[in-house]
Design a protein around this motif. Structure first.
Motif, mmCIF file in Angstrom:
data_model
loop_
_atom_site.group_PDB
_atom_site.id
_atom_site.type_symbol
_atom_site.label_atom_id
_atom_site.label_comp_id
_atom_site.label_asym_id
_atom_site.label_seq_id
_atom_site.Cartn_x
_atom_site.Cartn_y
_atom_site.Cartn_z
ATOM 1 N N PRO A 1 -14.429 6.358 3.733
ATOM 2 C CA PRO A 1 -13.204 6.579 2.954
ATOM 3 C C PRO A 1 -13.268 7.808 2.059
ATOM 4 O O PRO A 1 -12.234 8.401 1.753
ATOM 5 C CB PRO A 1 -13.089 5.298 2.123
ATOM 6 C CG PRO A 1 -13.844 4.268 2.902
ATOM 7 C CD PRO A 1 -14.979 5.001 3.544
ATOM 8 N N GLU A 2 -14.470 8.186 1.651
ATOM 9 C CA GLU A 2 -14.586 9.350 0.771
ATOM 10 C C GLU A 2 -14.169 10.646 1.457
ATOM 11 O O GLU A 2 -13.914 11.664 0.791
ATOM 12 C CB GLU A 2 -16.027 9.493 0.255
ATOM 13 C CG GLU A 2 -17.083 9.780 1.311
ATOM 14 C CD GLU A 2 -17.653 8.526 1.960
ATOM 15 O OE1 GLU A 2 -18.716 8.636 2.599
ATOM 16 O OE2 GLU A 2 -17.035 7.450 1.815
ATOM 17 N N LEU B 1 12.875 12.513 1.894
ATOM 18 C CA LEU B 1 12.054 11.593 2.685
ATOM 19 C C LEU B 1 11.862 10.295 1.942
ATOM 20 O O LEU B 1 12.020 10.218 0.725
ATOM 21 C CB LEU B 1 10.695 12.224 3.007
ATOM 22 C CG LEU B 1 9.768 12.614 1.837
ATOM 23 C CD1 LEU B 1 8.992 11.420 1.261
ATOM 24 C CD2 LEU B 1 8.769 13.676 2.281
ATOM 25 N N ARG B 2 11.502 9.258 2.711
ATOM 26 C CA ARG B 2 10.949 8.034 2.156
ATOM 27 C C ARG B 2 9.576 7.862 2.780
ATOM 28 O O ARG B 2 9.390 8.119 3.975
ATOM 29 C CB ARG B 2 11.814 6.816 2.469
ATOM 30 C CG ARG B 2 13.125 6.750 1.724
ATOM 31 C CD ARG B 2 13.540 5.316 1.422
ATOM 32 N NE ARG B 2 12.674 4.722 0.404
ATOM 33 C CZ ARG B 2 12.850 4.897 -0.915
ATOM 34 N NH1 ARG B 2 13.853 5.635 -1.354
ATOM 35 N NH2 ARG B 2 12.033 4.325 -1.786
ATOM 36 N N ALA B 3 8.616 7.445 1.974
ATOM 37 C CA ALA B 3 7.244 7.302 2.456
ATOM 38 C C ALA B 3 6.694 5.935 2.079
ATOM 39 O O ALA B 3 6.951 5.431 0.981
ATOM 40 C CB ALA B 3 6.356 8.400 1.874
ATOM 41 N N VAL B 4 5.954 5.351 3.010
ATOM 42 C CA VAL B 4 5.278 4.074 2.788
ATOM 43 C C VAL B 4 3.783 4.297 2.964
ATOM 44 O O VAL B 4 3.336 4.866 3.970
ATOM 45 C CB VAL B 4 5.766 2.988 3.771
ATOM 46 C CG1 VAL B 4 5.020 1.682 3.541
ATOM 47 C CG2 VAL B 4 7.264 2.775 3.627
ATOM 48 N N GLY C 1 -3.907 5.548 1.562
ATOM 49 C CA GLY C 1 -3.368 5.394 0.225
ATOM 50 C C GLY C 1 -3.731 4.083 -0.436
ATOM 51 O O GLY C 1 -3.809 3.997 -1.666
ATOM 52 N N LYS C 2 -3.958 3.045 0.356
ATOM 53 C CA LYS C 2 -4.287 1.735 -0.204
ATOM 54 C C LYS C 2 -5.735 1.670 -0.683
ATOM 55 O O LYS C 2 -6.042 0.968 -1.641
ATOM 56 C CB LYS C 2 -4.028 0.648 0.839
ATOM 57 C CG LYS C 2 -2.546 0.435 1.137
ATOM 58 C CD LYS C 2 -2.340 -0.611 2.222
ATOM 59 C CE LYS C 2 -0.854 -0.812 2.506
ATOM 60 N NZ LYS C 2 -0.608 -1.776 3.603
ATOM 61 N N ARG D 1 0.384 5.357 -5.577
ATOM 62 C CA ARG D 1 -0.378 4.203 -6.063
ATOM 63 C C ARG D 1 0.020 2.956 -5.268
ATOM 64 O O ARG D 1 0.486 1.972 -5.808
ATOM 65 C CB ARG D 1 -0.100 3.984 -7.556
ATOM 66 C CG ARG D 1 -0.512 5.133 -8.473
ATOM 67 C CD ARG D 1 -2.019 5.302 -8.516
ATOM 68 N NE ARG D 1 -2.433 6.364 -9.415
ATOM 69 C CZ ARG D 1 -2.617 7.631 -9.039
ATOM 70 N NH1 ARG D 1 -2.380 7.990 -7.790
ATOM 71 N NH2 ARG D 1 -3.022 8.526 -9.916
ATOM 72 N N GLY D 2 -0.155 2.986 -3.961
ATOM 73 C CA GLY D 2 0.234 1.861 -3.117
ATOM 74 C C GLY D 2 1.737 1.709 -3.118
ATOM 75 O O GLY D 2 2.269 0.830 -3.783
#
Length: 253
Positions: free
Chosen positions: A112-113, A126-129, A134-135, A153-154
């Motif tokens: 993950p690093e 835009l919309r982003a999920v 990100g989690k 932030r999630g």
């Protein structure tokens, strides 16, 4: 004279061989450059015309299930909505007349690093999920805009950058959104940062950044600009296309 003719005829194959080898090297270099452009996402929903400008400058028209490469700049035409799913299950929905660059998309499942995601919003909305990156690694995901950088932030959030081109965007008040960056948060939170300062926006809040040196500020909901998308694009319903996209055959695979 005969000796000179023999020398020239012997030299010709050598020159042709050198030329052939040069062509092979150039072809190998091109193939290597293409191989380095890794696939990072897929077009899952599309209504209208979507094109991509690759990192090498080549521009192509995309369709459903087309691949998105790292370095691609995605461009939606008038009345075009599209949804893209990335390798870590993050998703982005684009409004008509929008342009984003997938500047960096590194998802390392084992490390993950090493994660690093950078999306540049050049124009439009835009919309982003948030996806897996990100989690598990908030700091690894950034959305860069002309006026500020958005950290997640999630999150499920919307961003709209207006530059005398948001006349058709619906607002709560019915007025045309003013020039600058508009942000709305549906879930989680975002942090918006620029040289003027920084501000955290929580779920249900709206934000605005007038320019690069103006600090991000909270906006009352009645004055906020929610970035809305058609349900057929923003929700998990069967993929949408139109006759304009179904007939396209210059598709990136």
């Amino acid at each position: 004279m005969q000796r000179l003719f023999r020398l020239r005829t012997q030299a010709a194959p050598a020159a042709l061989l050198r030329h052939f080898l040069m062509l092979l090297l150039l072809a190998a270099a091109g193939a290597s450059a293409h191989a380095q452009s890794k696939v990072v996402g897929t077009v899952t929903h599309l209504s209208g015309v979507l094109s991509a400008k690759h990192a090498d400058g080549k521009r192509v028209v995309l369709a459903l299930k087309s691949s998105i490469l790292e370095g691609d700049t995605l461009i939606t035409e008038k009345e075009t909505y599209t949804r893209v799913k990335f390798m870590d299950n993050a998703e982005i929905v684009l409004r008509p007349g929008s342009e984003i660059q997938v500047a960096k998309y590194l998802y390392d499942e084992q490390k993950p690093e090493n994660d690093n995601v950078a999306i540049n919003l050049v124009k439009g909305g835009l919309r982003a999920v948030t996806g897996l990156v990100g989690k598990r690694n908030h700091e690894a995901v950034n959305f860069n805009t002309p006026t500020a950088t958005i950290g997640i932030r999630g999150t499920n959030f919307g961003a709209l950058f207006c530059q005398n081109d948001c006349g058709g965007v619906p607002t709560t008040s019915g007025s045309t959104p003013q020039n600058g960056l508009h942000v709305d948060v549906s879930q989680g939170a975002v942090i918006v940062v620029n040289p003027g300062g920084q501000q955290v926006f929580q779920a249900g809040q709206f934000g605005f950044v007038a320019n690069l040196n103006a600090p991000p500020v909270l906006i009352p909901p009645a004055q906020g600009v929610p970035v809305t998308m058609p349900p057929s694009i923003s929700q998990n319903v069967p993929a949408l296309t139109t006759s304009r996209t179904s007939s396209i055959d210059c598709v990136v695979q």
